[in-house]
Design a protein around this motif. Sequence first.
Motif, short mmCIF file in Angstrom:
data_model
loop_
_atom_site.label_atom_id
_atom_site.label_comp_id
_atom_site.label_asym_id
_atom_site.label_seq_id
_atom_site.Cartn_x
_atom_site.Cartn_y
_atom_site.Cartn_z
N ALA A 1 89.41 91.47 89.35
CA ALA A 1 89.73 90.05 89.22
C ALA A 1 90.04 89.69 87.77
N GLU A 2 89.32 90.29 86.84
CA GLU A 2 89.59 90.06 85.41
C GLU A 2 91.03 90.45 85.09
N ALA A 3 91.49 91.56 85.66
CA ALA A 3 92.85 92.02 85.39
C ALA A 3 93.88 90.99 85.84
N VAL A 4 93.71 90.45 87.03
CA VAL A 4 94.70 89.50 87.56
C VAL A 4 94.65 88.19 86.78
N ALA B 1 82.05 80.14 84.38
CA ALA B 1 81.52 80.22 83.02
C ALA B 1 82.16 81.37 82.25
N THR B 2 82.43 82.49 82.94
CA THR B 2 83.06 83.63 82.27
C THR B 2 84.47 83.27 81.81
N VAL B 3 85.26 82.64 82.69
CA VAL B 3 86.62 82.26 82.32
C VAL B 3 86.60 81.22 81.20
N ALA B 4 85.62 80.32 81.24
CA ALA B 4 85.50 79.32 80.17
C ALA B 4 85.27 80.01 78.83
N GLY C 1 93.77 73.87 81.74
CA GLY C 1 92.71 73.20 82.50
C GLY C 1 91.90 74.21 83.31
N LEU C 2 90.61 74.03 83.34
CA LEU C 2 89.73 74.92 84.10
C LEU C 2 88.86 74.05 85.00
N ALA D 1 96.76 75.44 84.72
CA ALA D 1 95.38 75.22 85.16
C ALA D 1 94.88 76.40 85.96
N ILE D 2 93.57 76.60 85.90
CA ILE D 2 92.88 77.62 86.70
C ILE D 2 91.89 76.89 87.60
N LEU D 3 92.01 77.12 88.90
CA LEU D 3 91.11 76.52 89.88
C LEU D 3 90.26 77.64 90.47
N ILE D 4 88.95 77.52 90.35
CA ILE D 4 88.03 78.53 90.87
C ILE D 4 87.17 77.87 91.93
N GLY D 5 87.19 78.39 93.14
CA GLY D 5 86.42 77.77 94.20
C GLY D 5 86.18 78.71 95.36
#
Length: 812
Positions: free
Chosen positions: A54-57, A92-95, A111-112, A133-137
């Motif tokens: 996931a980090e790679a993508v 939190a990691t992406v932030a 935007g996160l 923006a990055i949407l995590i859900g």
Amino acid sequence: MSEAALDFARFTTVATGHTPYPYQAELAAEPLDPRVPIDPLPERLAAPPGGGGAEAVVLAWLYRRLIADPPGTPRRLVHVLPEGSLAGSIHATVARWLERLGTLGGADQVGLHLLTGASARDGGWRRAPERTAILIGTQEVLLSRALLRGFADGPTMTDVSFALLHNDAHWVLDEPTLLGAGARTALALQGLRERLGTSAPTGTTLVSSVRSAFDGPDAVAGPGDADWAGGLGARSGGSFRVRRLDPGLDPQDIGSLAAALAAVHVAGTQTLAVLGSLARARALVRALRARNADRELLFAHPYRREPELRELTEALEQPAADRIVVAVGHALDLGGELPARTVYTELAPWAAVALRAGRLTDGAGELLWSAGPDAGSDSSADPSALAPVADWLEAHDGRTVSLRDLHEAQVSTPAVGPPPPGDADLFRLFDTAPDIDVTPWVSPPGRDPGTVLVAWRDWSDARTDARTDARTDAPDGETPDRPGPEESDPTRQELCPVPLAELRAALAAQPRKRTRTRARTAWIRDRRLDWAWRPVDPESSAADLRPGVTMLLDAADGGWTPEEGWTPDSVAVVEPLGDGTAAPRSFACTAWVSLDQHLQETEHEARALLESLAPESLALESLTHPGLTVDHRDAVTRAARYHDLGKSHDLFQDMIRSGGGDPPAGLLAKSKAPHNGGRYARPYFRHELVSALILLHQSPAGADFADLLPYLVAAHHGRIRVSVLPEPDEQPALLGVLDGDRTPPVELSSGERFAAQVLDTGNAVRLTANAVALLRRADLGPFRLAFLETLVRVADWRSSARHDGPVEETTV
């Protein structure tokens, strides 16, 4: 390594503190032909647990979006996690990555947004469609919105969420075998986007820790020989032992399970135990506490209020000297460092087993497992589908294996569920009026899916005097135990996600406290009629008990504890995080705004918004991807110019003046605070319906826009889309409009003049016919049509915001 890959290496090092693996760098490579902007991320990626899939993508997308290829990279990344995940850890990691990148490539402008639990109500991302923006859900939140039935989404915001999730977006499905039918739904929607067209490039990537998640001949990206020979091999080559936890153990006996786990726990290390049932995990936590009250114990699940979830996330990130962590389902399968010496898991899909084993960092570590009494309850597979997982684990019992062994093992756990949505389903869902249950397409089958959002309030003594209704329902000497008409909506920090099945059972249970004679009651806001709080009947109000709704519970009835979060069997009084008093408005419209001025300003905002999107959408216009054509953009600006013509109706003008003050002469669109509390003389009045009827009678834009303009104008508040139906108790009116209502002449600064009209609500059927035709037009279709709607709505929001400002508390 290419120059682009070197640049990405520096980018990744700044963000994460380590250089990327070779396979990760490949994902960020520039397109072969820079003149053809395409979404280049792979459709399928397999990387071992801890191998950075996931980090790679995420970082490859971010690098391409900010630096290497902005026009060819969708501006929104939609990262989907399995239901029940503690998504805050990945957020939190992406932030941290964005914070470390700072201004590099404009990362500080990205935007996160976290969209899960109470955070699912975050709508800030919808107001800036031009922003990266990055949407995590979690799947139930994001996929339900992609199907226009968003859990925890405002009923008038579903179309905006739909538009922005399907246009200019790249979806990342983390661990598709754990998403169940949700993965097939997301892939089906990607196919529909490709066939029906979108306003900008879209894509979907499936990421898994095990190669067996993917079948068929399609290529799967992932680590190669160079990766395994380097750092990835060192990370994933460590070994651990597989062992069944006490084959004679009865998993139903929580006391025995607690004793077995206490026995295998190694002092001075961390043990992770994952159960498939929230109720059994809760019982295990209590049993472990009873055995050793001094040992640190964490209970990891998402059914907590936001402040407590933050505390849990922070605690999990702290090094553990001697700790047992009990987790439920997929809570800890993804995200965050949680090294363990011992991992116990009940039987689960193969990807979940591999991810849990990925927590083992000690060469002497053990992966312990048992079938569990509810095997499959935390998964997208039924129990019989987990037989291959049990076979592999039994075959390797007592043996030493590595994460690479789990990554490459051919163990399948097929998902079950309904056929994915097709064209007919999408067109049916586009009409938001019908109540269509999308949970079979969204959540794993075999259980009551989803959560509701619950807040606890105290309605006793002096705290409620100002907010309760007349005490006619309470016997003499007793305080009322219900919210009054002035009770405010809960704030985000008050809300606790609660499993729908457990809440339903808690409401149906008999009272357990001698001091109370009634069962628990949940209260829900009646948003259709009077906004009063009304009780929910768990037996007859199935429509109320659906995923994503917000409810109030009496704090005196219990249901929560600091140690366990949502605790349905607790009768301890809950300490509320809010008192039910609405905060005074400090920001509102500070001027009287004429109708003509508002229409001019909305058109100006629409043009500015289109200009901010133009460099990419214009570039796409000459390619096979239709993008936004000149006609589309013209329709948006014209719809913005005409969207509020219906405010010329006497009902609106009387309402806007009824709040007092000294309104100026002429047609008004906005009122000045504090004089904006007026009410319509006729219920359910929708000025946007009047706007559309005016345009149906007098189209100023020619035949090319005769269908599209009335649709965009009618839809600009999200209440009228395809069906135009009266409320059940308002006939003969239609959304507050009666046949024979008159509108005055309206003259705009553009020089256009709309003659006085006599309204005919029978013309509303043309709105439905127009919408159906637009959905099937090759240059529009559902995804582009929704995007055009959104541009008009955002322009309207921004023009209204021009006149917003601070107001004195005493004026509202």
